[in-house]
Design a protein around this motif. Structure first.
Motif, PDB file in Angstrom:
ATOM      1  N   SER A 334      49.162  14.512   5.703  1.00  0.00           N
ATOM      2  CA  SER A 334      48.016  15.246   5.165  1.00  0.00           C
ATOM      3  C   SER A 334      47.132  14.387   4.266  1.00  0.00           C
ATOM      4  O   SER A 334      46.024  14.804   3.917  1.00  0.00           O
ATOM      5  N   LYS A 335      47.616  13.202   3.901  1.00  0.00           N
ATOM      6  CA  LYS A 335      46.822  12.291   3.071  1.00  0.00           C
ATOM      7  C   LYS A 335      46.156  11.182   3.881  1.00  0.00           C
ATOM      8  O   LYS A 335      45.491  10.307   3.314  1.00  0.00           O
ATOM      9  N   ILE A 336      46.326  11.205   5.198  1.00  0.00           N
ATOM     10  CA  ILE A 336      45.628  10.245   6.054  1.00  0.00           C
ATOM     11  C   ILE A 336      44.162  10.671   6.133  1.00  0.00           C
ATOM     12  O   ILE A 336      43.867  11.797   6.529  1.00  0.00           O
ATOM     13  N   PRO A 337      43.219   9.827   5.737  1.00  0.00           N
ATOM     14  CA  PRO A 337      41.812  10.221   5.849  1.00  0.00           C
ATOM     15  C   PRO A 337      41.465  10.586   7.292  1.00  0.00           C
ATOM     16  O   PRO A 337      41.734   9.827   8.218  1.00  0.00           O
ATOM     17  N   ASN A 338      40.890  11.757   7.470  1.00  0.00           N
ATOM     18  CA  ASN A 338      40.582  12.269   8.810  1.00  0.00           C
ATOM     19  C   ASN A 338      39.297  11.643   9.326  1.00  0.00           C
ATOM     20  O   ASN A 338      38.235  11.794   8.714  1.00  0.00           O
ATOM     21  N   GLY A 339      39.369  10.979  10.469  1.00  0.00           N
ATOM     22  CA  GLY A 339      38.163  10.432  11.079  1.00  0.00           C
ATOM     23  C   GLY A 339      38.451   9.208  11.896  1.00  0.00           C
ATOM     24  O   GLY A 339      39.465   8.531  11.710  1.00  0.00           O
ATOM     25  N   GLY A 340      37.540   8.921  12.823  1.00  0.00           N
ATOM     26  CA  GLY A 340      37.671   7.739  13.660  1.00  0.00           C
ATOM     27  C   GLY A 340      36.315   7.166  13.988  1.00  0.00           C
ATOM     28  O   GLY A 340      35.278   7.804  13.781  1.00  0.00           O
ATOM     29  N   PRO A 341      36.272   5.945  14.527  1.00  0.00           N
ATOM     30  CA  PRO A 341      35.005   5.289  14.876  1.00  0.00           C
ATOM     31  C   PRO A 341      34.543   5.678  16.263  1.00  0.00           C
ATOM     32  O   PRO A 341      35.213   6.428  16.966  1.00  0.00           O
ATOM     33  N   GLY A 342      33.381   5.154  16.683  1.00  0.00           N
ATOM     34  CA  GLY A 342      32.946   5.379  18.046  1.00  0.00           C
ATOM     35  C   GLY A 342      31.462   5.318  18.305  1.00  0.00           C
ATOM     36  O   GLY A 342      31.027   5.458  19.441  1.00  0.00           O
ATOM     37  N   VAL A 343      30.638   5.092  17.258  1.00  0.00           N
ATOM     38  CA  VAL A 343      29.197   5.162  17.441  1.00  0.00           C
ATOM     39  C   VAL A 343      28.674   4.106  18.414  1.00  0.00           C
ATOM     40  O   VAL A 343      27.634   4.289  19.041  1.00  0.00           O
ATOM     41  N   GLU A 344      29.418   3.023  18.584  1.00  0.00           N
ATOM     42  CA  GLU A 344      28.970   1.930  19.453  1.00  0.00           C
ATOM     43  C   GLU A 344      29.416   2.096  20.900  1.00  0.00           C
ATOM     44  O   GLU A 344      28.839   1.469  21.793  1.00  0.00           O
ATOM     45  N   ASP A 345      30.410   2.940  21.145  1.00  0.00           N
ATOM     46  CA  ASP A 345      31.070   2.953  22.442  1.00  0.00           C
ATOM     47  C   ASP A 345      30.663   4.113  23.340  1.00  0.00           C
ATOM     48  O   ASP A 345      30.996   4.135  24.533  1.00  0.00           O
ATOM     49  N   ARG A 346      29.961   5.104  22.804  1.00  0.00           N
ATOM     50  CA  ARG A 346      29.724   6.352  23.519  1.00  0.00           C
ATOM     51  C   ARG A 346      29.031   6.148  24.864  1.00  0.00           C
ATOM     52  O   ARG A 346      29.512   6.621  25.905  1.00  0.00           O
ATOM     53  N   LEU A 347      27.898   5.469  24.887  1.00  0.00           N
ATOM     54  CA  LEU A 347      27.139   5.309  26.118  1.00  0.00           C
ATOM     55  C   LEU A 347      27.953   4.583  27.183  1.00  0.00           C
ATOM     56  O   LEU A 347      27.981   4.984  28.357  1.00  0.00           O
ATOM     57  N   MET A 348      28.634   3.516  26.809  1.00  0.00           N
ATOM     58  CA  MET A 348      29.410   2.745  27.783  1.00  0.00           C
ATOM     59  C   MET A 348      30.564   3.565  28.351  1.00  0.00           C
ATOM     60  O   MET A 348      30.823   3.552  29.561  1.00  0.00           O
ATOM     61  N   MET A 349      31.255   4.313  27.487  1.00  0.00           N
ATOM     62  CA  MET A 349      32.384   5.121  27.949  1.00  0.00           C
ATOM     63  C   MET A 349      31.924   6.258  28.860  1.00  0.00           C
ATOM     64  O   MET A 349      32.533   6.520  29.909  1.00  0.00           O
ATOM     65  N   ILE A 350      30.844   6.919  28.494  1.00  0.00           N
ATOM     66  CA  ILE A 350      30.382   8.057  29.291  1.00  0.00           C
ATOM     67  C   ILE A 350      29.782   7.584  30.617  1.00  0.00           C
ATOM     68  O   ILE A 350      29.963   8.222  31.655  1.00  0.00           O
ATOM     69  N   HIS A 351      29.093   6.441  30.597  1.00  0.00           N
ATOM     70  CA  HIS A 351      28.573   5.913  31.853  1.00  0.00           C
ATOM     71  C   HIS A 351      29.715   5.533  32.786  1.00  0.00           C
ATOM     72  O   HIS A 351      29.717   5.881  33.977  1.00  0.00           O
ATOM     73  N   ASN A 352      30.706   4.810  32.265  1.00  0.00           N
ATOM     74  CA  ASN A 352      31.769   4.320  33.128  1.00  0.00           C
ATOM     75  C   ASN A 352      32.633   5.456  33.673  1.00  0.00           C
ATOM     76  O   ASN A 352      32.877   5.550  34.882  1.00  0.00           O
ATOM     77  N   PHE A 353      33.087   6.336  32.794  1.00  0.00           N
ATOM     78  CA  PHE A 353      34.059   7.346  33.206  1.00  0.00           C
ATOM     79  C   PHE A 353      33.410   8.678  33.578  1.00  0.00           C
ATOM     80  O   PHE A 353      34.054   9.508  34.207  1.00  0.00           O
ATOM     81  N   GLY A 354      32.152   8.856  33.175  1.00  0.00           N
ATOM     82  CA  GLY A 354      31.442  10.065  33.554  1.00  0.00           C
ATOM     83  C   GLY A 354      30.611   9.872  34.800  1.00  0.00           C
ATOM     84  O   GLY A 354      30.827  10.533  35.821  1.00  0.00           O
TER      85      GLY A 354
END
Length: 475
Positions: A334-354
């Motif tokens: 419960s003390k692990i800060p909640n959140g992750g990265p991803g602002v740079e990867d969205r377009l590449m991931m959605i293009h490739n796998f979508g």
């Protein structure tokens, strides 16, 4: 500076054709075939996609949370965004304890004055306190400042969670002011009980983050928010939808033609709850909220995106470094800060796998990553499309170039990547903001301060022209 983009495959949410784009005075001036014009810079886009700059409506730059602060400020975070083909983001201005709403907004303006962005930036106003420091009058004034969306948290009890009275009152204000209500939908009270029970039983590992936030808690809160928003007459946007239990009430609302919509985030399409069980505390990298879900939810999300039940893919870029930040919860999930990265990867991931894997079309990709966010958040048609008179926010995308995603090559300050080692085909090659080249062939050409604060139109209204900006001082 004038720019001519020649011979690219121009793709918007509605169109797909080969042509030229002439840019001057920061906007698209002409579109046609074989344009006979002179330009200061000519870009050969043959064999490339030319798409509108992506818009990320869900980021948390330099945000205090859980006793620490996200590791990207508005310089590093927007540089990372630019390399990923994102030319505008809308960040959450989070009201801190003891702050009035105007003070919270001024704090976020100070952040972008100090850590100057490379891309354009807008703000949502995240309301955490209306009883002590916030007032309904201050809330109603926010759209006059170009801040036309209110965010409320239905989780994180004892921190930023609001009660149903506050939620409903904000919805009533939104119905009067033309603002869009955004909710983080989880049943915070039951989650608080489950977390305390798990810890009392000695269950401290990262996997218990998901176990204490089961999908039903997201489904219940999503349905409750939809019902209250309908009662208040307010438009509702449910952020980071992660599971079927939350998709279903949104689908029912859409079928009934209620003003309720939802987004998901890139990570929910690829990461499942098993990642939380990685050894040596590596599972903490995947502690974000809502948590990763059972894998079958990924196909439910893709189906909802392809059928229009969900309307946007954002990132919820909320980067906490593994070493020194995530490790704060080594002995207590419960003390692990909640959140992750991803602002740079969205377009590449959605293009490739979508797109490449046939789940969505190119036009739908542009709609999910650019046009729909622009419409929801008062940026269209100035942003979110390629049309004469629109801002020349443009991505020239090489659909055949391969790249391996890695923390070693990304531009965020975070020390890990959610998609480490994933090979994608399709990479942003050149990124322009209002006609200025930000990124070209893997190099950053723009300086901090290239971006501006953008005042957004009220929900359902359009943002023509370039008036109403708050310039960011340089120097």
């Amino acid at each position: 500076m004038s720019v001519l983009i020649k011979g690219g495959r121009i793709i918007t949410a509605a169109d797909d054709y080969v042509g030229d784009i002439f840019i001057e005075d920061e906007t698209v001036s002409l579109i046609g075939r074989s344009l006979d014009v002179r330009a200061d810079k000519v870009i050969d886009a043959g064999g490339r996609y030319v798409i509108p700059g992506c818009i990320d409506p869900h980021t948390h730059m330099e945000m205090p949370f859980g006793g620490t602060v996200t590791c990207d400020d508005f310089t590093s975070g927007t540089i990372s965004a630019a390399f990923g083909g994102t030319t505008t983001l809308v960040d959450f201005c989070l009201q801190q304890a003891g702050q009035t709403l105007p003070e919270a907004l001024e704090t976020w303006h100070e952040k972008i004055e100090r850590a100057k962005p490379v891309i354009d930036v807008g703000f949502h106003l995240a309301v955490t306190d209306l009883k002590e420091k916030g007032t309904l009058e201050d809330l109603a004034k926010a759209p006059e400042e170009g801040v036309t969306s209110y965010k409320l948290f239905m989780a994180y009890k004892g921190a930023i969670m609001v009660d149903d009275e506050t939620l409903f009152r904000v919805m009533q204000v939104a119905s009067e002011t033309g603002a869009l209500v955004m909710v983080h939908a989880e049943h915070g009270d039951s989650i608080d009980v489950l977390v305390k029970q798990a810890l009392a039983e000695g269950k401290t590992e990262p996997k218990w983050h998901a176990a204490t936030r089961p999908p039903i808690t997201e489904g219940e809160a999503t349905n409750r928010a939809i019902q209250l928003a309908h009662l208040a007459g307010a438009p509702l946007y449910v952020v980071h939808v992660s599971c079927k239990e939350a998709i279903d009430p949104i689908a029912r609302a859409r079928e009934a033609d209620w003003r309720a919509w939802g987004e998901t985030c890139t990570q929910y399409l690829f990461i499942d709850e098993s990642y939380l069980e990685k050894p040596n505390f590596e599972g903490a990298k995947y502690v974000y909220t809502p948590p990763p879900r059972p894998k079958e939810n990924q196909e439910h999300l893709w189906h909802a995106l392809s059928t229009g039940v969900l309307s946007v893919i954002s990132t919820d870029h909320c980067p906490f470094r593994f070493d020194g930040q995530k490790t704060l919860g080594r002995d207590d999930f419960s003390k692990i800060p909640n959140g992750g990265p991803g602002v740079e990867d969205r377009l590449m991931m959605i293009h490739n796998f979508g797109v490449r894997e046939g789940r969505i079309s190119l036009n739908r990709m542009v709609e999910l990553l650019s046009t729909a966010p622009a419409r929801f958040f008062g940026l269209y048609p100035r942003k979110g499309t390629i049309a004469v008179g629109s801002d020349a926010d443009i991505v020239i995308f090489d659909p055949n170039k391969k790249k391996t995603i890695s923390a070693e090559t990304h531009h965020s300050n975070i020390d890990y990547n959610l998609y480490e080692g994933t090979e994608v085909t399709g990479v942003p090659e050149t990124v322009l903001l209002r006609g200025q080249v930000l990124v070209e062939d893997g190099e950053l050409l723009a300086s901090p301060g290239a971006g501006r604060f953008v005042r957004r139109a009220r929900f359902g209204e359009e943002l023509p022209g370039a008036a109403g900006e708050r310039p960011i001082s340089v120097g």
